[in-house]
Design an enzyme around this catalytic site. Structure first.
Site, mmCIF file in Angstrom:
data_model
loop_
_atom_site.group_PDB
_atom_site.id
_atom_site.type_symbol
_atom_site.label_atom_id
_atom_site.label_comp_id
_atom_site.label_asym_id
_atom_site.label_seq_id
_atom_site.Cartn_x
_atom_site.Cartn_y
_atom_site.Cartn_z
ATOM 1 N N ARG A 1 0.861 -1.356 0.009
ATOM 2 C CA ARG A 1 0.066 -0.072 -0.048
ATOM 3 C C ARG A 1 0.940 1.326 0.121
ATOM 4 O O ARG A 1 0.267 2.402 -0.284
ATOM 5 C CB ARG A 1 -1.050 -0.157 1.290
ATOM 6 C CG ARG A 1 -1.946 -0.941 1.044
ATOM 7 C CD ARG A 1 -2.819 -1.215 2.290
ATOM 8 N NE ARG A 1 -3.796 -2.253 2.002
ATOM 9 C CZ ARG A 1 -3.611 -3.507 2.117
ATOM 10 N NH1 ARG A 1 -2.240 -3.882 2.402
ATOM 11 N NH2 ARG A 1 -4.455 -4.456 1.898
ATOM 12 N N ILE B 1 3.382 -12.529 4.582
ATOM 13 C CA ILE B 1 3.226 -13.864 4.269
ATOM 14 C C ILE B 1 4.606 -14.457 3.641
ATOM 15 O O ILE B 1 4.784 -15.398 3.053
ATOM 16 C CB ILE B 1 2.315 -14.089 2.810
ATOM 17 C CG1 ILE B 1 2.813 -13.071 1.718
ATOM 18 C CG2 ILE B 1 0.691 -13.881 3.454
ATOM 19 C CD1 ILE B 1 1.655 -13.070 0.646
ATOM 20 N N HIS C 1 -2.341 -14.232 7.588
ATOM 21 C CA HIS C 1 -2.555 -14.234 5.981
ATOM 22 C C HIS C 1 -2.147 -15.396 5.072
ATOM 23 O O HIS C 1 -1.821 -15.455 4.153
ATOM 24 C CB HIS C 1 -2.163 -12.741 5.479
ATOM 25 C CG HIS C 1 -3.043 -11.684 5.723
ATOM 26 N ND1 HIS C 1 -2.697 -10.454 5.536
ATOM 27 C CD2 HIS C 1 -4.175 -11.706 6.397
ATOM 28 C CE1 HIS C 1 -3.756 -9.644 5.981
ATOM 29 N NE2 HIS C 1 -4.535 -10.381 6.444
ATOM 30 N N CYS D 1 -2.817 -28.163 -3.208
ATOM 31 C CA CYS D 1 -3.967 -28.133 -4.497
ATOM 32 C C CYS D 1 -5.222 -27.788 -3.838
ATOM 33 O O CYS D 1 -5.682 -28.312 -2.965
ATOM 34 C CB CYS D 1 -3.676 -29.989 -4.862
ATOM 35 S SG CYS D 1 -5.051 -30.308 -5.859
ATOM 36 N N THR E 1 2.804 -1.411 10.347
ATOM 37 C CA THR E 1 1.509 -1.726 9.698
ATOM 38 C C THR E 1 0.737 -0.328 9.828
ATOM 39 O O THR E 1 0.757 0.086 10.824
ATOM 40 C CB THR E 1 0.827 -2.952 10.494
ATOM 41 O OG1 THR E 1 -0.463 -2.889 10.377
ATOM 42 C CG2 THR E 1 1.048 -2.805 12.219
ATOM 43 N N VAL F 1 11.598 0.864 10.953
ATOM 44 C CA VAL F 1 11.446 -0.297 11.845
ATOM 45 C C VAL F 1 12.740 -1.134 11.894
ATOM 46 O O VAL F 1 13.343 -1.450 13.099
ATOM 47 C CB VAL F 1 10.266 -1.280 11.690
ATOM 48 C CG1 VAL F 1 8.990 -0.653 11.689
ATOM 49 C CG2 VAL F 1 10.525 -2.079 10.462
HETATM 50 ZN ZN LIG Z 1 -4.692 -32.712 -5.849
#
Ligand SMILES: [Zn+2]
Length: 248
Positions: free
Chosen positions: A33, A99, A115, A123, A186, A229
């Site tokens: 952002r 993440i 997140h 899968c 954040t 930070v």
């Molecule tokens: Zn699969």
């Protein structure tokens, strides 16, 4: 310089950190952002669950770029500072919106990734887990979208736009036990994640904010530090050490 913060950390019994994208900009990972954020170059729609269903090939063209950036990044001094605070017994949990897995790489053990994480994939049909490095190899070999043995499309183990955040209940339970939260890097604008610092504050705990820009919770915070930070956190750790080294 950070006397109050050090005093609050040392006098609290259940300290937690709540971290966001600003934590990883020092590792070369794009802040979504911010002024140079990823969403200035890509539409957020591309990282949505809908988009993955409709056009998995384009989704992965975009996402594989993000993943490759991640595999080149490494933990910066701010991640290491939080890990050190955990070892000192001054930080029970890191609850992160990131993440990138860099908290763990920096040495933190108690991390909740609300997140998800780009390091893993699975899968979308049979839920078979895959290492993301393995999935990138499939794409390199021309298999886009990357497919599971069952024929299902493989997806990153992250919360996409339009999906609920993970483990928010556990995060909020932890927040309700905490008597201090450091909100780091954040903007505190993303709901429901920003409930974490709000919960601590509403239960009478202390809120310390370290962020480059203003946040909506600045006025209720006990201390606000405007700065990078990766510079501020190691300085705080140094002050804790010198305070602990004093004869009392
Ligand atoms: Zn699969």
């Amino acid at each position: 310089m950070y006397e109050k913060i050090v005093e609050y950390l040392l006098s609290s019994s259940y300290q937690i950190a709540f971290t966001g994208a600003g934590m990883s900009t020092g590792s070369g990972i794009s802040d979504f952002r911010g002024p140079n954020g990823l969403w200035k170059r890509y539409s957020p729609e591309i990282a949505s669950a809908d988009f993955l269903r409709k056009d998995p090939k384009s989704f992965w063209e975009f996402y594989s770029v993000r993943m490759r950036g991640l595999f080149e990044a490494s933990a910066n001094p701010s991640h290491k500072a939080l890990a050190e605070m955990e070892r000192m017994g001054l930080l029970k949990w890191v609850i992160t919106q990131n993440i990138d897995g860099l908290h763990q790489q920096g040495g933190s053990r108690n991390v909740i990734e609300i997140h998800g994480t780009m390091r893993r994939s699975y899968c979308s049909t049979c839920f078979e887990p895959y290492e993301s490095s393995e999935v990138l190899k499939m794409i390199d070999q021309g298999q886009n979208p990357p497919l599971c043995k069952c024929g299902g499309v493989i997806r990153p183990d992250v919360v996409l736009f339009g999906e609920p955040v993970k483990e928010i209940e556990r995060a909020l339970k932890i927040a309700s036990r905490a008597d201090l939260v450091m909100a780091i890097g954040t903007s505190l604008t993303v709901y429901p994640a920003n409930l974490v610092p709000r919960t601590v504050k509403e239960n009478g705990g202390r809120l310390i904010i370290v962020n480059m820009e203003e946040t909506p919770l600045d006025e209720v915070a006990d201390e606000v530090v405007r700065g990078q930070v990766e510079k501020v956190l190691p300085e705080i750790v140094e002050e804790i050490k010198s305070e602990l080294g004093k004869v009392r």
